[in-house]
Each structure stands twice: as C-alpha cells, then as structure tokens.
Motif scaffolding. Structure first.
Motif, PDB file in Angstrom:
ATOM      1  N   ALA A   1      37.546  32.571  27.999  1.00  0.00           N
ATOM      2  CA  ALA A   1      36.416  31.428  26.994  1.00  0.00           C
ATOM      3  C   ALA A   1      38.217  30.949  25.970  1.00  0.00           C
ATOM      4  O   ALA A   1      37.894  30.010  25.252  1.00  0.00           O
ATOM      5  N   VAL A   2      39.194  31.873  25.855  1.00  0.00           N
ATOM      6  CA  VAL A   2      39.890  31.817  24.681  1.00  0.00           C
ATOM      7  C   VAL A   2      40.800  29.974  25.209  1.00  0.00           C
ATOM      8  O   VAL A   2      41.042  29.652  25.226  1.00  0.00           O
ATOM      9  N   VAL A   3      41.254  30.001  27.068  1.00  0.00           N
ATOM     10  CA  VAL A   3      42.032  29.025  27.306  1.00  0.00           C
ATOM     11  C   VAL A   3      40.581  27.462  26.988  1.00  0.00           C
ATOM     12  O   VAL A   3      41.698  26.571  26.874  1.00  0.00           O
ATOM     13  N   ASP A   4      39.340  27.715  27.262  1.00  0.00           N
ATOM     14  CA  ASP A   4      38.605  27.124  27.476  1.00  0.00           C
ATOM     15  C   ASP A   4      38.285  26.369  25.264  1.00  0.00           C
ATOM     16  O   ASP A   4      38.594  25.267  25.328  1.00  0.00           O
ATOM     17  N   ALA A   5      38.214  27.199  24.818  1.00  0.00           N
ATOM     18  CA  ALA A   5      38.510  27.190  23.366  1.00  0.00           C
ATOM     19  C   ALA A   5      39.413  26.007  22.848  1.00  0.00           C
ATOM     20  O   ALA A   5      39.871  25.871  21.877  1.00  0.00           O
ATOM     21  N   PHE A   6      40.881  26.607  23.761  1.00  0.00           N
ATOM     22  CA  PHE A   6      42.293  25.929  22.808  1.00  0.00           C
ATOM     23  C   PHE A   6      42.393  24.250  24.275  1.00  0.00           C
ATOM     24  O   PHE A   6      42.504  23.291  23.597  1.00  0.00           O
ATOM     25  N   VAL A   7      42.040  24.556  25.069  1.00  0.00           N
ATOM     26  CA  VAL A   7      41.454  22.923  26.381  1.00  0.00           C
ATOM     27  C   VAL A   7      41.008  21.542  25.386  1.00  0.00           C
ATOM     28  O   VAL A   7      40.859  20.985  24.857  1.00  0.00           O
TER      29      VAL A   7
ATOM     30  N   CYS B   1      31.631  37.354  26.570  1.00  0.00           N
ATOM     31  CA  CYS B   1      32.366  36.633  26.752  1.00  0.00           C
ATOM     32  C   CYS B   1      31.230  35.767  25.230  1.00  0.00           C
ATOM     33  O   CYS B   1      31.996  34.371  24.688  1.00  0.00           O
ATOM     34  N   VAL B   2      30.028  35.486  24.586  1.00  0.00           N
ATOM     35  CA  VAL B   2      28.894  35.557  24.303  1.00  0.00           C
ATOM     36  C   VAL B   2      29.799  35.442  22.509  1.00  0.00           C
ATOM     37  O   VAL B   2      29.987  34.398  21.885  1.00  0.00           O
ATOM     38  N   PRO B   3      30.140  36.836  22.370  1.00  0.00           N
ATOM     39  CA  PRO B   3      31.022  36.629  20.643  1.00  0.00           C
ATOM     40  C   PRO B   3      32.006  36.201  20.745  1.00  0.00           C
ATOM     41  O   PRO B   3      32.254  35.195  19.787  1.00  0.00           O
ATOM     42  N   LEU B   4      32.647  35.534  21.915  1.00  0.00           N
ATOM     43  CA  LEU B   4      34.252  35.242  21.733  1.00  0.00           C
ATOM     44  C   LEU B   4      33.911  34.098  21.485  1.00  0.00           C
ATOM     45  O   LEU B   4      34.581  33.341  20.670  1.00  0.00           O
ATOM     46  N   LEU B   5      32.592  33.093  22.494  1.00  0.00           N
ATOM     47  CA  LEU B   5      33.119  31.693  22.163  1.00  0.00           C
ATOM     48  C   LEU B   5      32.411  31.113  21.088  1.00  0.00           C
ATOM     49  O   LEU B   5      32.467  30.579  20.028  1.00  0.00           O
ATOM     50  N   SER B   6      31.426  32.509  20.347  1.00  0.00           N
ATOM     51  CA  SER B   6      30.832  31.706  19.286  1.00  0.00           C
ATOM     52  C   SER B   6      31.498  31.781  18.549  1.00  0.00           C
ATOM     53  O   SER B   6      31.902  31.018  17.613  1.00  0.00           O
ATOM     54  N   LEU B   7      32.555  32.149  18.260  1.00  0.00           N
ATOM     55  CA  LEU B   7      33.830  32.841  16.499  1.00  0.00           C
ATOM     56  C   LEU B   7      35.159  31.723  17.399  1.00  0.00           C
ATOM     57  O   LEU B   7      35.298  30.996  16.518  1.00  0.00           O
TER      58      LEU B   7
ATOM     59  N   LEU C   1      26.065  30.838  19.574  1.00  0.00           N
ATOM     60  CA  LEU C   1      25.568  31.007  20.646  1.00  0.00           C
ATOM     61  C   LEU C   1      24.665  32.518  19.679  1.00  0.00           C
ATOM     62  O   LEU C   1      23.723  32.928  20.734  1.00  0.00           O
ATOM     63  N   VAL C   2      25.383  33.393  19.038  1.00  0.00           N
ATOM     64  CA  VAL C   2      24.752  34.899  19.170  1.00  0.00           C
ATOM     65  C   VAL C   2      22.919  34.951  18.127  1.00  0.00           C
ATOM     66  O   VAL C   2      23.017  35.934  17.821  1.00  0.00           O
ATOM     67  N   GLU C   3      23.194  33.698  16.964  1.00  0.00           N
ATOM     68  CA  GLU C   3      21.990  33.384  16.329  1.00  0.00           C
ATOM     69  C   GLU C   3      20.082  33.569  17.257  1.00  0.00           C
ATOM     70  O   GLU C   3      19.909  33.430  16.532  1.00  0.00           O
TER      71      GLU C   3
END
Lengths: 225, 236
Positions: A36-42, A115-121, A127-129
């Motif tokens: 999730a972190v790598v995706d967010a940076f990419v 993964c869900v809250p992390l990607l949301s953040l 996503l979490v809503e």
C-alpha cells in the motif's frame, strides 16, 4: 458433531497456533502495508488518478499478502506431516478443508483491516466510508481462501510449491479480483454506482459458491496420494 | 463402532512415477497379532503402511477391512487406525496436552486433563514438559508424544513406522512391552523397523519385502538371531 462443528475445531486450532506465533499475521499485514505504501508513492498525487487506482491497489495487496499467508499456513501442516494426521481422523475431509479455508479467511480479512485504512489515508480515498466494501472483502476473502486452500493442500508435497502455487492460483482468481476491483471502483464513483456495486458483489457470491462446490468435490482426490 | 478383526491385502501394486514401490503384495493381518514388516530402505514398507492407513491409493489390488464378516469402510476404518510415522504428526506450536486434546476432540473422545495425563503417563512423557510447545521437545520426547497420539483412540489397527527411533534402550523395551500388551488385547499391530532386537520374541507374524515384493511371510515367533538370519537371507 456436525461437519461445521468439526470444521470450526480445525479452524480454531489453526487460529490458536497463529495467535500464539503471530508469524503469518504479522508477515501478511506487513507485506500488505508495504504494498500500500509503495503504491501510494508510485502513483502521482492526483486525486482523480488515486481514486481510479485505489481499488486495484487494494485487491493486489490482498492477493499478494494472501498468497504469502497461504503458503505458510500449509507449510505448518507439512512440517510434522500433520495434514496426514488430520486426514487420518474420522472427521470428513470436507470438514478439514472447510476448517483450513475458514482460518485462512480470517487471516485474509485481517490483512484487509490493515490495507483499507492505510490506502484510505495515503491516497486520501474514502474507502472506509462505504460499509458494502466489508461485504465485498468478506466474499473476496472467502473465494481466495477456498480456492487457495485446495491448491495449497494439493501442492503440500511438491518441492517447488512456492513457485507453482501463484502460477496455478492466480489465473483462477482473475474473475474474483476483477469482481472485487470493480465493486470497489463502483463504491468510489461519484455518485456511488449501486447497480454496478451489487452486480459485482453478486458475482463474488456466485464465484464463491462455484469454487466452494468444485473445491469440496476435488479436495479429497487432491490430498490422497 | 466395530473393532477390526482382519485386514485382507490382495495383489496390491503401487508405482510412484517410473518407480515400482509395491508389486502384487498379498497378505492377511489378523486381530491379536503383531506383524513385523521388514526390508531394506525402498523395499515398499512405508508405502504399504500408507495404503493400510487409507492415505495412499493402491494402483491396483485391494485392501479389505473386516469386523467379523462385515466390511468396514471410510471414516469407520480411519477411526480404528492409530499411526506412528516418521514425522510426529503433532503440532509443534501446541503442547503435548493441547495436541492430544485437539485430536481427541476430532474423535469425539473425552479430552479431560486426567484422561490426557493418563495417556502421557503411559508413554512416559515427562510431566514437566506437558505444557511446553512440542517444538522444544527432544526427538525421544516427540516420539513419546506421537505414540500417545496414536494410542489415544484405542485403535484396533496400529501402524508403526520405525517406532523405536529416538528412544533410549529403556524406552524401546517399554514400547515393545506396550505393543505386546496391545496385541494381547486384540489389536492388529504392524511394525516397520530395522531394530530387530526391539521386536525379537514379541512378533508372531513376520513379512519381508524386497523391491516391492513380498519374499517371505510366516506366522511364528522368532528370537533376535533367527530374525537376523531371516532378514539377511530374504531382504538382500
């Protein structure tokens, strides 16, 4: 004792071992979070692009982290040949299979919780809503665990099982991930596309049912030498 | 639930890829007997045990389990089988008590502490080690736990693959006595071993396999020297 009761005993044993070692849970959660972190940076910091990419990122993280968990969960049954001990009991093989798949479902859902809250953040995507996402993730976890468990058990005594498992499993999981990604994407559309959402959630349900029937049918023949 | 009284093995063959593991083995096992299944490595002993345990399928031939004249099949057969294999068949992360309690629950047996401790006493597992994870056990302790798991269900068909491995001489003698007692209680005991000394004078049925074929079978009791002679003249 019913088949479900026996399956719960097998699942309870797996989860008890996992709670004690936390080896699979931590590895899966860490790997899922890392993806999730790598995706967010990419991906570029573009709200529209992030919204479009988030569903795929989520389901890829679940697929990869889940595969790691599957391999390890069945390695445990290989270490002292305990799968043989399970199959030797008078418990129906169906109960053994359902128990293993149920425990795996819990682990995959745990990864989703990370993964869900992390990607949301990280992607600023809501996503979490959306409560229906929980249903899509539950059905996705069941489908992944059912299909994964039958092939992990079948490959238990194969030397190159770590390589073979994703090669065999992923083509079968493509419909599941397409459905999961599409359902998640429908949730994130503005306004939310409920027709599309429930179509794909229904598809996930049918996928689970179909693969559950096939897996139950072939499990015994795949684990007996 | 029926106790097995007879197991009839007829013309059983098994191949693994191009390798022949068993070639037309025919023999019969009877209640109240202890069969020593002997042979060199690769002779087919473990494969035959696997087929008897129902976890390996024979390519051809049949294995029939009988209680009186009635055939016993499926889960009813598995309920009657106790197995001690090369591996312990126990979970490394669980303690001895937890392992036994889990397997007892799958057989719908009493998994009370007193019952489990009685079984662990019977196999001589150190009381101080019973709540420790099995991964901390020595080879001998694991073997005792594996034996307790195999005996827990009071099996009428006991399949043992190298049961004396990892046991000290005292443990091996004690296990030999235990197996003799089980046989006397009417169980069918099949022992695969290279430790002829441990089984000498205890078995009443000797079968020797060579390259998948049954080359010698006799129902009789042999002392150590006789077993050694038999082994050398038939297994080689």
């Amino acid at each position: 004792m019913t088949v479900i009761g026996q399956a719960l005993r097998v699942a309870g044993k797996d989860l008890r071992i996992e709670l004690r070692s936390r080896e699979i849970l931590y590895t899966m959660a860490f790997f899922g979070a890392l993806l999730a972190v790598v995706d967010a940076f990419v991906f570029p910091a573009n709200a529209k692009l992030a919204r479009a990419a988030a569903p795929g990122m989520l389901w890829v993280a679940i697929a990869f982290a889940g595969t790691i968990g599957l391999g390890r969960a069945f390695d445990r049954e290989r270490e002292n040949d305990t799968m043989r001990a399970l199959l030797l009991t008078p418990v129906p093989r169906l109960a053994v299979f359902l128990g293993k798949a149920a425990a795996m479902t819990v682990l995959v859902l745990s990864v989703s919780l990370v993964c869900v809250p992390l990607l949301s953040l990280l992607l600023d995507v809501p996503l979490v809503e959306h409560p229906p996402l929980a249903l899509a993730l539950l059905l996705g976890a069941i489908g992944f665990s059912v299909t994964g468990s039958v092939f992990s058990a079948a490959l238990l005594k194969v030397r190159s099982r770590d390589v073979l498992l994703p090669v065999i499993l992923y083509p079968l999981l493509i419909p599941l991930f397409v459905a999961g990604t599409s359902a998640t994407a429908a949730l994130l559309e503005i306004p939310r596309n409920d027709d599309k959402l429930w179509y794909w959630i229904g598809f996930l349900g049918i996928y689970d049912l179909a693969f559950l029937v096939v897996s139950v049918w072939i499990f015994e023949s795949m684990v007996i030498e | 639930m029926p106790s097995l009284e007879r197991v009839e093995i007829k013309k059983v063959t098994k191949r693994f890829g191009g390798e022949r593991a068993l070639a037309g083995v025919t023999m019969e096992l009877a209640a109240g007997s202890m069969c020593a299944l002997l042979g060199h490595n690769g002779a087919g002993k473990t494969t035959l045990l696997g087929i008897l345990s129902t976890l390996t399928r024979a390519d051809s031939g049949s294995v029939a389990y009988r209680a009186g004249d009635k055939p016993v099949t499926g889960a009813a057969v598995r309920r009657e089988i106790g197995m001690l294999a090369h591996a312990s068949l126990c979970y490394a992360e669980l303690s001895a008590r937890e392992n036994l309690a889990f397997f007892a629950s799958l057989y719908d047996l009493d998994a009370g502490r007193a019952t489990l401790d009685a079984m662990l006493d019977r196999v001589g597992l150190d009381p101080k080690a019973r709540d420790r994870a099995a991964r901390t056990y020595s080879r001998g302790m694991l073997q005792r736990l594996a034996l307790a798991r195999a005996l827990l269900t009071r099996p009428s068909l006991l399949l043992l693959d190298e049961p004396f491995t990892g046991l000290d001489r005292g443990g091996a003698i004690s296990l030999g006595g235990e197996l003799g007692a089980l046989r006397d209680q009417g169980a069918i005991v099949v022992v695969v071993t290279h430790d002829l000394e441990a089984i000498a004078g205890r078995t009443d049925h000797v079968a020797i396999l060579r390259r998948g074929q049954l080359v010698f079978e006799d129902r009789g009791s042999y002392d150590y020297e006789q077993l050694k002679d038999l082994y050398h003249s038939h297994a080689n």
